[in-house]
Design a protein around this motif. Sequence first.
Motif, PDB file in Angstrom:
ATOM      1  N   LYS A  82       0.844  -1.184   0.000  1.00  0.00           N
ATOM      2  CA  LYS A  82       0.000   0.000   0.000  1.00  0.00           C
ATOM      3  C   LYS A  82       0.894   1.253   0.000  1.00  0.00           C
ATOM      4  O   LYS A  82       1.797   1.371   0.817  1.00  0.00           O
ATOM      5  N   GLU A  83       0.623   2.125  -0.928  1.00  0.00           N
ATOM      6  CA  GLU A  83       1.407   3.354  -1.000  1.00  0.00           C
ATOM      7  C   GLU A  83       1.016   4.286   0.120  1.00  0.00           C
ATOM      8  O   GLU A  83      -0.159   4.400   0.461  1.00  0.00           O
ATOM      9  N   LYS A  84       2.000   4.947   0.701  1.00  0.00           N
ATOM     10  CA  LYS A  84       1.716   5.872   1.791  1.00  0.00           C
ATOM     11  C   LYS A  84       1.106   7.147   1.246  1.00  0.00           C
ATOM     12  O   LYS A  84       1.593   7.734   0.292  1.00  0.00           O
ATOM     13  N   SER A  85       0.059   7.536   1.882  1.00  0.00           N
ATOM     14  CA  SER A  85      -0.610   8.764   1.527  1.00  0.00           C
ATOM     15  C   SER A  85      -0.016   9.924   2.342  1.00  0.00           C
ATOM     16  O   SER A  85       0.559   9.719   3.398  1.00  0.00           O
ATOM     17  N   PHE A  86      -0.193  11.094   1.842  1.00  0.00           N
ATOM     18  CA  PHE A  86       0.272  12.270   2.555  1.00  0.00           C
ATOM     19  C   PHE A  86      -0.480  12.437   3.875  1.00  0.00           C
ATOM     20  O   PHE A  86       0.071  12.898   4.860  1.00  0.00           O
ATOM     21  N   TYR A  87      -1.722  11.993   3.914  1.00  0.00           N
ATOM     22  CA  TYR A  87      -2.578  12.193   5.075  1.00  0.00           C
ATOM     23  C   TYR A  87      -2.540  11.043   6.071  1.00  0.00           C
ATOM     24  O   TYR A  87      -3.129  11.127   7.121  1.00  0.00           O
ATOM     25  N   SER A  88      -1.903   9.950   5.755  1.00  0.00           N
ATOM     26  CA  SER A  88      -1.903   8.810   6.683  1.00  0.00           C
ATOM     27  C   SER A  88      -0.580   8.593   7.351  1.00  0.00           C
ATOM     28  O   SER A  88       0.402   9.179   7.115  1.00  0.00           O
TER      29      SER A  88
END
Length: 123
Positions: A117-123
């Motif tokens: 899963k790619e890391k999101s800016f918000y997570s």
Amino acid sequence: MLFIIRLVSIAGLSFLLSLIMPWWCLILVAGIICFLLPAGSFNALLSGLLGGGLLWMVMAWKIDVETNSIMSSKIVELFPVDDVNMLIIATGVLGGVAGALGAFTGNSFRKIFIKKKEKSFYS
């Protein structure tokens, strides 16, 4: 809970398959179980180690009791081991290493097919 299921299934299926297959069926079973049931690397390694090690130790102890240590005492003379119990423990360690390598390989093979899963800016 999943750790216990993996451990029991590795030991149980390895015991059943060892009745009709060679000793290395433990490696195949541990690999397949850890491929199908998700786990962390250390968790898979530990379940294979304990499942294979306990299985082989119990089987060696059972054979030793059934034969009244006749075969074990002859094997002790061949190796630099002083006691039959050390031979049973060594058998368990070898089974544990075989199970751990199979489980780690199956778990690592599973991780090849899982998309990270790619890391999101918000997570």
